[in-house]
Design an enzyme around this catalytic site. Structure first.
Site, mmCIF file in Angstrom:
data_model
loop_
_atom_site.group_PDB
_atom_site.id
_atom_site.type_symbol
_atom_site.label_atom_id
_atom_site.label_comp_id
_atom_site.label_asym_id
_atom_site.label_seq_id
_atom_site.Cartn_x
_atom_site.Cartn_y
_atom_site.Cartn_z
ATOM 1 N N ASP A 154 0.282 0.174 -9.554
ATOM 2 C CA ASP A 154 -0.883 -0.394 -8.885
ATOM 3 C C ASP A 154 -2.107 0.403 -9.296
ATOM 4 O OD1 ASP A 154 -2.079 -2.125 -6.626
ATOM 5 O OD2 ASP A 154 -2.701 -0.099 -6.069
ATOM 6 N N GLU A 165 -0.550 -5.433 -12.875
ATOM 7 C CA GLU A 165 -1.174 -6.646 -12.380
ATOM 8 C C GLU A 165 -2.291 -7.053 -13.325
ATOM 9 O OE1 GLU A 165 -2.032 -8.012 -7.842
ATOM 10 O OE2 GLU A 165 -2.370 -5.950 -8.403
ATOM 11 N N ASP A 211 -1.322 1.171 -1.469
ATOM 12 C CA ASP A 211 -1.137 1.091 -2.924
ATOM 13 C C ASP A 211 0.340 1.220 -3.311
ATOM 14 O OD1 ASP A 211 -3.878 0.938 -3.035
ATOM 15 O OD2 ASP A 211 -4.156 3.068 -3.469
#
Ligand SMILES: [Zn+2]
Length: 227
Positions: free
Chosen positions: A43, A127, A208
């Protein structure tokens, strides 16, 4: 020892802001390194550079913020100098050198992170950030530029190829922050909430870390695998 076989292709000597650089370019052959972990979720954040699904945290350097005051002061002091004069040139060189220092610190931090990820994990899940949407927000935009998200993605891409690992990029609509990594419950998570508290299963976890675990778990559902 470097695990990659390399062959020197060319050398280039260049000059930047008064310093000389020798750069060598190599041809690499992939050699798969033994992987510590099979799948890792990453993340990327603004407060911390990266949180990994195994709990590791990479702090951000905030290089611009540290040197920004110094840079703007130098630019301010330089404003009345005659352009092209010896003093002006001297000051410009100093400013360029500070810019370069900032860029080098940033690059170095990202290289450490991307090498670590690609070398030690069979699959790295990140991501696909909605960077253009985030850039509409000026405060976020500066942070994003500072963190070098584009550069992160680029480095990770070629390093995964070098080390024989797979890079998986999860669609940006995947609700990695909003989903409970334990039971799958989904709730809104405004940016100021740093902890995910799940009303369904009672999980209380760093925001996170929760997102990175969801990314790791998303491997089965993903789109757009590259590398
Ligand atoms: Zn839950």
């Amino acid at each position: 020892m470097n695990p990659l076989k390399q062959q020197l292709k060319s050398r280039t000597i260049s000059r930047q802001a008064g310093d000389w650089y020798l750069s060598c370019s190599y041809e690499w052959n992939t050699i798969t390194t033994p992987k510590k972990t099979d799948v890792i979720g990453v993340d990327l954040g603004l407060k911390t550079l990266a949180t990994l699904s195994d709990g590791q945290v990479f702090e951000s350097v905030k290089s611009y913020q540290r040197f920004e005051a110094k840079l703007s002061r130098m630019q301010y002091l330089n404003r009345h100098k005659e352009i092209g004069s010896a003093n002006w040139k001297k000051a410009q060189l100093k400013i360029a050198s500070l810019h370069r220092k900032v860029a080098n610190i940033r690059k170095d931090t990202l290289h450490k992170l991307t090498t670590y990820l690609a070398k030690n994990h069979g699959t790295v899940v990140i991501e696909d950030l909605n960077v253009s949407g985030m850039l509409a927000n000026h405060k976020l935009a500066k942070s994003i530029a500072d963190q070098g998200f584009y550069e992160f993605r680029r480095q990770l891409g070629y390093k995964c190829q070098w080390y024989g690992s797979q890079l998986v990029v999860v669609d940006r609509f995947f609700p990695s922050s909003k989903t409970c990594s334990n039971c799958g419950h989904i709730q809104d998570m405004p940016l100021n909430l740093r902890t995910y508290d799940c009303p369904e299963c009672g999980l209380s976890i760093d925001r996170d870390l929760n997102a990175s675990i969801n990314l790791r778990n998303a491997v089965g559902l993903t789109v757009n695998a590259c590398g």
